[in-house]
Design an enzyme around this catalytic site. Structure first.
Site, PDB file in Angstrom:
ATOM      1  N   LYS A 141       0.834  -1.213   0.000  1.00  0.00           N
ATOM      2  CA  LYS A 141       0.000   0.000   0.000  1.00  0.00           C
ATOM      3  C   LYS A 141       0.869   1.264   0.000  1.00  0.00           C
ATOM      4  O   LYS A 141       0.522   2.264  -0.642  1.00  0.00           O
ATOM      5  CB  LYS A 141      -0.952   0.002   1.202  1.00  0.00           C
ATOM      6  CG  LYS A 141      -2.093  -0.994   1.065  1.00  0.00           C
ATOM      7  CD  LYS A 141      -3.038  -0.578  -0.055  1.00  0.00           C
ATOM      8  CE  LYS A 141      -4.229  -1.478  -0.206  1.00  0.00           C
ATOM      9  NZ  LYS A 141      -5.092  -1.095  -1.336  1.00  0.00           N
ATOM     10  N   HIS A 180     -11.813  -9.707   9.148  1.00  0.00           N
ATOM     11  CA  HIS A 180     -11.422  -8.754  10.190  1.00  0.00           C
ATOM     12  C   HIS A 180     -12.256  -9.014  11.446  1.00  0.00           C
ATOM     13  O   HIS A 180     -13.224  -9.780  11.420  1.00  0.00           O
ATOM     14  CB  HIS A 180     -11.623  -7.319   9.696  1.00  0.00           C
ATOM     15  CG  HIS A 180     -10.665  -6.946   8.612  1.00  0.00           C
ATOM     16  ND1 HIS A 180     -11.017  -6.943   7.282  1.00  0.00           N
ATOM     17  CD2 HIS A 180      -9.360  -6.589   8.650  1.00  0.00           C
ATOM     18  CE1 HIS A 180      -9.971  -6.596   6.554  1.00  0.00           C
ATOM     19  NE2 HIS A 180      -8.951  -6.375   7.352  1.00  0.00           N
TER      20      HIS A 180
HETATM   21  O1  GFB Z   1      -9.506  -6.828  12.437  1.00  0.00           O
HETATM   22  P1  GFB Z   1      -8.173  -7.430  12.652  1.00  0.00           P
HETATM   23  O2  GFB Z   1      -7.932  -8.764  12.027  1.00  0.00           O
HETATM   24  O3  GFB Z   1      -7.141  -6.418  12.073  1.00  0.00           O
HETATM   25  O4  GFB Z   1      -7.895  -7.586  14.210  1.00  0.00           O
HETATM   26  P2  GFB Z   1      -5.920  -5.483  12.499  1.00  0.00           P
HETATM   27  C1  GFB Z   1      -8.061  -6.511  15.112  1.00  0.00           C
HETATM   28  C2  GFB Z   1      -7.866  -6.992  16.531  1.00  0.00           C
HETATM   29  O5  GFB Z   1      -8.985  -7.837  16.867  1.00  0.00           O
HETATM   30  C3  GFB Z   1      -6.612  -7.838  16.781  1.00  0.00           C
HETATM   31  C4  GFB Z   1      -8.519  -9.031  17.478  1.00  0.00           C
HETATM   32  O6  GFB Z   1      -6.082  -7.481  18.040  1.00  0.00           O
HETATM   33  C5  GFB Z   1      -7.166  -9.262  16.803  1.00  0.00           C
HETATM   34  O7  GFB Z   1      -6.376 -10.156  17.562  1.00  0.00           O
HETATM   35  N1  GFB Z   1      -9.499 -10.103  17.297  1.00  0.00           N
HETATM   36  C6  GFB Z   1     -10.218 -10.680  18.290  1.00  0.00           C
HETATM   37  C7  GFB Z   1      -9.843 -10.721  16.148  1.00  0.00           C
HETATM   38  N2  GFB Z   1     -10.978 -11.687  17.835  1.00  0.00           N
HETATM   39  C8  GFB Z   1     -10.776 -11.724  16.493  1.00  0.00           C
HETATM   40  C9  GFB Z   1     -11.315 -12.561  15.471  1.00  0.00           C
HETATM   41  O8  GFB Z   1     -12.125 -13.451  15.693  1.00  0.00           O
HETATM   42  N3  GFB Z   1     -10.896 -12.286  14.195  1.00  0.00           N
HETATM   43  C10 GFB Z   1      -9.995 -11.280  13.902  1.00  0.00           C
HETATM   44  N4  GFB Z   1      -9.635 -11.082  12.630  1.00  0.00           N
HETATM   45  N5  GFB Z   1      -9.448 -10.501  14.871  1.00  0.00           N
HETATM   46  C11 GFB Z   1      -5.570  -5.761   9.944  1.00  0.00           C
HETATM   47  C12 GFB Z   1      -4.376  -5.864   9.058  1.00  0.00           C
HETATM   48  O9  GFB Z   1      -5.040  -5.573  11.199  1.00  0.00           O
HETATM   49  O10 GFB Z   1      -6.387  -4.642   9.688  1.00  0.00           O
HETATM   50  C13 GFB Z   1      -4.617  -5.426   7.692  1.00  0.00           C
HETATM   51  O11 GFB Z   1      -3.837  -7.162   9.168  1.00  0.00           O
HETATM   52  C14 GFB Z   1      -5.497  -4.210   7.563  1.00  0.00           C
HETATM   53  O12 GFB Z   1      -3.392  -5.189   7.084  1.00  0.00           O
HETATM   54  C15 GFB Z   1      -6.699  -4.307   8.422  1.00  0.00           C
HETATM   55  O13 GFB Z   1      -4.795  -3.028   7.878  1.00  0.00           O
HETATM   56  C16 GFB Z   1      -7.576  -3.067   8.392  1.00  0.00           C
HETATM   57  O14 GFB Z   1      -6.454  -4.097  12.706  1.00  0.00           O
HETATM   58  O15 GFB Z   1      -5.083  -6.005  13.597  1.00  0.00           O
END
Ligand code: GFB
Length: 312
Positions: A141, A180
């Protein structure tokens, strides 16, 4: 953009592209150009050049990208960097060559250093190391926004770069492996409610803080900036406040109507401790977000139930 302008929305069937389509249709834009993945592979340079030569769009929203949550980003970094770089190189270059009047590039708040002071100002870009779980995606990006800036400097190409915070809304991905956090929590609490499960597992410690923007607000900001902003500086797009993952989990449980216990799996990564964008540049241009978080979650939950996403 005039009502008759030829507008190409790259990634029109995704979360962001779908919202941009709805926004443009609502405002009466008549010539929206779209191609499905099967019709046009944006990683294929010849195909992209041919498409631009034939279709001659005047305005482009570059909302096509390979995206995913924290687990997908850290498991498939090669795919994230390759696909995103290819899409950016092909689309931005073809847009310039074919005479596109203006292009909006969409980045991500993960381009900023992991330990940025909060809220994150646009000028903190490239002032420190990135969050390791999404470094490959972030570097792709950063390459995209640098390309937009370089094409402006060298060729006078009118491209602008927006950095949205964490997005959610109708059209989101609810697959627990790749999604996410917000759609993942909707699915987990809804499944647990139906199964009568005593608890739901949330990844990490619950302490990281994230800012959530409804994708309809992002689409509105993207169309607003397409019309009103021609600068080379990045523009953050956020709501200006964040919540902890624990608070988000409690809110999603309330919306879904789940009353069991929430437990934390600290073997899963937390990622960046906080990601809150400073949105003052955007606010100074006259734009405001409209969708409060609880309303947005409620609408997204309804969409999840009605769209058949639960069965997928
Ligand atoms: O939304 P998320 O995957 O994205 O995770 P990031 C945000 C936070 O939520 C982390 C927690 O601290 C995860 O550990 N979390 C808790 C969970 N439970 C869950 C779950 O069941 N699923 C997921 N996915 N998370 C991403 C980036 O980072 O955000 C990308 O990897 C991008 O590059 C995107 O920027 C917007 O905010 O951590």
């Amino acid at each position: 953009m005039l009502r008759s302008s030829r507008i190409y929305v790259a990634g029109h069937s995704g979360l962001v592209g779908g919202a941009i389509m709805r926004r443009l249709q609502r405002k009466g834009h008549e010539t929206l150009i779209t191609r499905s993945h099967a019709e046009l592979d944006l990683t294929n340079q010849d195909a992209v050049n041919q498409f631009f030569d034939e279709q001659r769009p005047e305005y482009v929203f570059l909302a096509a990208a390979k995206v995913g949550g924290i687990l997908a980003n850290s498991t498939y970094p090669a795919d994230f960097i390759r696909e995103n770089l290819q899409i950016e190189v092909n689309v931005i270059d073809a847009a310039h060559r074919s005479g596109v009047r203006k292009l909006v590039f969409l980045g991500s708040s993960c381009i900023y250093p992991k330990m940025s002071p909060q809220p994150i100002k646009e000028e903190y870009l490239l002032t420190g190391p990135l969050e390791p779980t999404n470094e490959a995606y972030a570097i792709a990006k950063i390459a995209g926004l640098t390309m937009v800036k370089a094409y402006r400097e060298q060729y006078g190409f009118n491209g602008i770069s927006l950095m949205p915070t964490n997005l959610y809304g109708p059209g989101d991905n609810f697959n627990l492996e790749t999604s996410h956090v917000l759609p993942a929590l909707i699915r987990k609490f809804d499944d647990a409610k139906r199964a009568g499960a005593p608890n739901v597992t949330v990844w990490g410690s619950g302490t990281p803080r994230r800012e959530f923007l409804h994708v309809d607000d992002l689409a509105d900001a993207a169309a607003f900036l397409m019309d009103k902003y021609d600068g080379e500086d990045l523009v953050n797009v956020g709501v200006g406040h964040d919540v902890s993952i624990a608070d988000l989990a409690a809110l999603v449980a309330q919306v879904v109507g789940y009353e069991g216990e929430i437990v934390y799996d600290t073997s899963k990564p937390d990622g960046t401790p906080q990601k809150l964008l400073d949105n003052s540049r955007l606010l100074s241009l006259g734009w405001r977000p409209k969708v409060p978080l609880k309303d947005g979650i409620t609408k997204t939950y309804r969409w999840y139930l009605e769209s058949g996403s639960r069965q997928r």
